[in-house]
Design a protein around this motif. Structure first.
Motif, PDB file in Angstrom:
ATOM      1  N   ASN A   1       1.162  -1.454  -0.530  1.00 33.68           N
ATOM      2  CA  ASN A   1       0.458  -0.543  -0.002  1.00 33.68           C
ATOM      3  C   ASN A   1       1.145   1.284  -0.074  1.00 33.68           C
ATOM      4  O   ASN A   1       0.965   2.285  -0.644  1.00 33.68           O
ATOM      5  CB  ASN A   1      -1.066   0.173   1.089  1.00 33.68           C
ATOM      6  CG  ASN A   1      -1.826  -0.755   1.389  1.00 33.68           C
ATOM      7  OD1 ASN A   1      -2.221  -1.423  -0.193  1.00 33.68           O
ATOM      8  ND2 ASN A   1      -2.814  -1.075   1.947  1.00 33.68           N
ATOM      9  N   GLY A   2       2.144   1.709   0.751  1.00 36.43           N
ATOM     10  CA  GLY A   2       3.153   2.288   0.745  1.00 36.43           C
ATOM     11  C   GLY A   2       3.579   2.561  -0.612  1.00 36.43           C
ATOM     12  O   GLY A   2       3.978   3.737  -0.859  1.00 36.43           O
ATOM     13  N   MET A   3       4.225   1.592  -1.300  1.00 36.11           N
ATOM     14  CA  MET A   3       4.495   2.026  -2.580  1.00 36.11           C
ATOM     15  C   MET A   3       3.432   2.082  -3.659  1.00 36.11           C
ATOM     16  O   MET A   3       3.685   2.486  -4.807  1.00 36.11           O
ATOM     17  CB  MET A   3       4.999   0.334  -2.527  1.00 36.11           C
ATOM     18  CG  MET A   3       6.247   0.014  -2.332  1.00 36.11           C
ATOM     19  SD  MET A   3       6.895  -1.694  -2.158  1.00 36.11           S
ATOM     20  CE  MET A   3       8.160  -1.338  -3.444  1.00 36.11           C
ATOM     21  N   GLU A   4       2.036   1.612  -3.439  1.00 35.27           N
ATOM     22  CA  GLU A   4       1.729   1.683  -4.179  1.00 35.27           C
ATOM     23  C   GLU A   4       0.975   3.756  -4.526  1.00 35.27           C
ATOM     24  O   GLU A   4       0.414   3.541  -5.728  1.00 35.27           O
ATOM     25  CB  GLU A   4      -0.194   1.565  -4.019  1.00 35.27           C
ATOM     26  CG  GLU A   4       0.267   0.177  -4.725  1.00 35.27           C
ATOM     27  CD  GLU A   4      -1.045  -0.886  -4.656  1.00 35.27           C
ATOM     28  OE1 GLU A   4      -2.003  -0.460  -3.455  1.00 35.27           O
ATOM     29  OE2 GLU A   4      -1.518  -1.866  -4.829  1.00 35.27           O
ATOM     30  N   LYS A   5       1.750   4.204  -3.493  1.00 32.35           N
ATOM     31  CA  LYS A   5       1.440   6.106  -3.110  1.00 32.35           C
ATOM     32  C   LYS A   5       2.190   6.489  -4.034  1.00 32.35           C
ATOM     33  O   LYS A   5       1.895   7.428  -4.018  1.00 32.35           O
ATOM     34  CB  LYS A   5       1.514   6.476  -2.055  1.00 32.35           C
ATOM     35  CG  LYS A   5       0.435   5.624  -1.153  1.00 32.35           C
ATOM     36  CD  LYS A   5       0.121   6.120   0.033  1.00 32.35           C
ATOM     37  CE  LYS A   5      -0.940   5.435   1.053  1.00 32.35           C
ATOM     38  NZ  LYS A   5      -0.720   5.879   2.335  1.00 32.35           N
ATOM     39  N   SER A   6       3.680   6.135  -4.550  1.00 35.56           N
ATOM     40  CA  SER A   6       4.724   6.276  -5.095  1.00 35.56           C
ATOM     41  C   SER A   6       4.766   6.176  -6.621  1.00 35.56           C
ATOM     42  O   SER A   6       5.142   4.187  -6.994  1.00 35.56           O
ATOM     43  CB  SER A   6       5.905   6.312  -4.167  1.00 35.56           C
ATOM     44  OG  SER A   6       7.455   6.453  -4.880  1.00 35.56           O
ATOM     45  N   ASP A   7       4.558   7.422  -7.919  1.00 35.39           N
ATOM     46  CA  ASP A   7       4.897   6.114  -9.000  1.00 35.39           C
ATOM     47  C   ASP A   7       6.613   5.971  -9.053  1.00 35.39           C
ATOM     48  O   ASP A   7       6.729   4.471 -10.438  1.00 35.39           O
ATOM     49  CB  ASP A   7       5.399   7.546 -10.398  1.00 35.39           C
ATOM     50  CG  ASP A   7       3.293   7.773 -10.289  1.00 35.39           C
ATOM     51  OD1 ASP A   7       2.533   6.756  -9.691  1.00 35.39           O
ATOM     52  OD2 ASP A   7       3.304   9.103 -10.160  1.00 35.39           O
ATOM     53  N   ARG A   8       7.681   6.090  -8.639  1.00 34.51           N
ATOM     54  CA  ARG A   8       8.940   6.030  -8.561  1.00 34.51           C
ATOM     55  C   ARG A   8       9.147   4.314  -7.929  1.00 34.51           C
ATOM     56  O   ARG A   8       9.836   3.428  -8.413  1.00 34.51           O
ATOM     57  CB  ARG A   8       9.593   6.723  -7.826  1.00 34.51           C
ATOM     58  CG  ARG A   8      11.102   6.102  -7.291  1.00 34.51           C
ATOM     59  CD  ARG A   8      11.849   7.127  -7.215  1.00 34.51           C
ATOM     60  NE  ARG A   8      13.254   7.275  -6.785  1.00 34.51           N
ATOM     61  CZ  ARG A   8      14.864   7.489  -6.233  1.00 34.51           C
ATOM     62  NH1 ARG A   8      13.618   8.966  -5.929  1.00 34.51           N
ATOM     63  NH2 ARG A   8      15.685   6.647  -5.733  1.00 34.51           N
TER      64      ARG A   8
ATOM     65  N   PHE B   1       8.336  -3.642  -6.201  1.00 33.53           N
ATOM     66  CA  PHE B   1       6.779  -3.908  -5.968  1.00 33.53           C
ATOM     67  C   PHE B   1       6.381  -5.485  -6.892  1.00 33.53           C
ATOM     68  O   PHE B   1       5.495  -5.168  -5.910  1.00 33.53           O
ATOM     69  CB  PHE B   1       6.713  -2.397  -6.739  1.00 33.53           C
ATOM     70  CG  PHE B   1       5.342  -2.350  -7.019  1.00 33.53           C
ATOM     71  CD1 PHE B   1       4.535  -1.184  -5.853  1.00 33.53           C
ATOM     72  CD2 PHE B   1       4.458  -2.816  -8.087  1.00 33.53           C
ATOM     73  CE1 PHE B   1       3.126  -1.967  -6.171  1.00 33.53           C
ATOM     74  CE2 PHE B   1       1.983  -2.002  -8.183  1.00 33.53           C
ATOM     75  CZ  PHE B   1       2.183  -1.405  -6.674  1.00 33.53           C
ATOM     76  N   GLY B   2       6.616  -5.520  -7.471  1.00 31.21           N
ATOM     77  CA  GLY B   2       6.325  -6.769  -8.109  1.00 31.21           C
ATOM     78  C   GLY B   2       6.718  -7.884  -7.655  1.00 31.21           C
ATOM     79  O   GLY B   2       5.890  -8.989  -7.582  1.00 31.21           O
ATOM     80  N   GLN B   3       7.771  -8.024  -6.960  1.00 30.57           N
ATOM     81  CA  GLN B   3       8.316  -8.913  -5.916  1.00 30.57           C
ATOM     82  C   GLN B   3       7.137  -8.807  -4.616  1.00 30.57           C
ATOM     83  O   GLN B   3       7.104  -9.497  -4.493  1.00 30.57           O
ATOM     84  CB  GLN B   3       9.393  -8.680  -5.317  1.00 30.57           C
ATOM     85  CG  GLN B   3      10.937  -8.846  -6.426  1.00 30.57           C
ATOM     86  CD  GLN B   3      11.993  -8.914  -5.939  1.00 30.57           C
ATOM     87  OE1 GLN B   3      12.290  -8.045  -4.770  1.00 30.57           O
ATOM     88  NE2 GLN B   3      12.991  -9.196  -6.521  1.00 30.57           N
ATOM     89  N   VAL B   4       6.747  -7.917  -3.661  1.00 30.85           N
ATOM     90  CA  VAL B   4       5.604  -7.584  -3.135  1.00 30.85           C
ATOM     91  C   VAL B   4       4.878  -8.529  -3.404  1.00 30.85           C
ATOM     92  O   VAL B   4       3.683  -8.730  -2.223  1.00 30.85           O
ATOM     93  CB  VAL B   4       5.289  -6.126  -2.874  1.00 30.85           C
ATOM     94  CG1 VAL B   4       4.704  -6.306  -0.765  1.00 30.85           C
ATOM     95  CG2 VAL B   4       7.765  -6.101  -2.062  1.00 30.85           C
ATOM     96  N   LYS B   5       3.707  -7.748  -4.902  1.00 33.65           N
ATOM     97  CA  LYS B   5       2.673  -7.988  -5.015  1.00 33.65           C
ATOM     98  C   LYS B   5       2.488  -9.749  -5.323  1.00 33.65           C
ATOM     99  O   LYS B   5       1.399 -10.350  -4.807  1.00 33.65           O
ATOM    100  CB  LYS B   5       1.902  -7.806  -6.497  1.00 33.65           C
ATOM    101  CG  LYS B   5       2.399  -6.347  -6.612  1.00 33.65           C
ATOM    102  CD  LYS B   5       2.093  -5.720  -8.059  1.00 33.65           C
ATOM    103  CE  LYS B   5       0.415  -6.279  -8.126  1.00 33.65           C
ATOM    104  NZ  LYS B   5      -0.062  -5.340  -9.364  1.00 33.65           N
TER     105      LYS B   5
END
Length: 229
Positions: free
Chosen positions: A199-206, A213-217
């Motif tokens: 959720n935290g990563m989804e708030k940042s385009d970077r 990001f893909g690994q966490v998903k």
């Protein structure tokens, strides 16, 4: 000496007849109990802070144990030990990454050990990975709930084995195989942590452009699948 459920879970994993060390001993309860329960013939109780060191000395005195049974020492990590003095080391109540740093900081001591009993407060995945990368392997694991929190206990022995998958390193390879009663609660806690990261990563385009990001998903999806067993 009566131990709480967390410390007793560590004691249960200590091999019979071992010479052990409790690093970061705090009040020295585990060290004393290992002698009283007949698990160990000799225990070093080490702590780098003066307060816990003095508390451990009091615990030993109050339980009428001799220096030849429990040796309380002031010092950082495995520096309180001599090579070959003990064959088993217990480390509990600190982060997994700090545990790996302690084991790496005294290679001559670590090289002589046969068994590690570890209870990480966090970083268990990194700790498990380090063990397999450094010629250790996990022989048993347990989960215990104490004061409302689930704790992971890891028993590792010397010897190279195939490294488990990333998800098994997160959940615990032996825990997944044994499926103890607390496993679903453990996986739910891991899933909560990973979803919060996502959720935290989804708030940042970077962040969304980073491969992590893909690994966490994928990790979130895999944990969700494991809850369906």
């Amino acid at each position: 000496m009566h131990l709480d459920d967390r410390l007793q879970a560590l004691a249960d994993f200590v091999p019979e007849g071992s010479r052990a060390a409790d690093i970061g001993t705090d009040h020295g309860y585990l060290a004393v109990a290992l002698i009283q329960q007949g698990k160990s013939s000799f225990v070093v109780a080490g702590d780098k802070n003066r307060g816990p060191y003095e508390a451990a000395r009091r615990t030993v005195r109050e339980n009428v144990l001799e220096e030849e049974q429990v040796s309380v020492r002031l010092g950082d990590g495995l520096a309180v030990l001599q090579p070959g003095e003990v064959d088993t080391v217990c480390i509990a109540g600190m982060g997994g990454v700090l545990m790996t740093a302690i084991l790496e900081s005294s290679p001559s001591i670590t090289a002589e050990l046969k068994t590690l009993i570890l209870q990480p407060m966090n970083g268990a995945m990194e700790l498990r990975g380090w063990l397999y990368d450094h010629a250790w392997h996990i022989v048993d694991e347990s989960l215990v709930i104490d004061d409302g929190r689930i704790y992971e206990i890891i028993k590792a022995e010397r010897g190279s084995r195939k490294k488990p998958s990333g998800l098994d390193l997160l959940v615990g390879p032996k825990l997944w195989r044994k499926k103890p009663p607390l496993l679903k609660h453990h996986i739910e806690a891991l899933l909560f942590q990973q979803r919060r990261i996502l959720n935290g990563m989804e708030k940042s385009d970077r962040a969304k452009g980073d491969k992590r990001f893909g690994q966490v998903k994928r990790r979130v999806k895999a944990l969700e699948e494991r809850l369906k067993w």
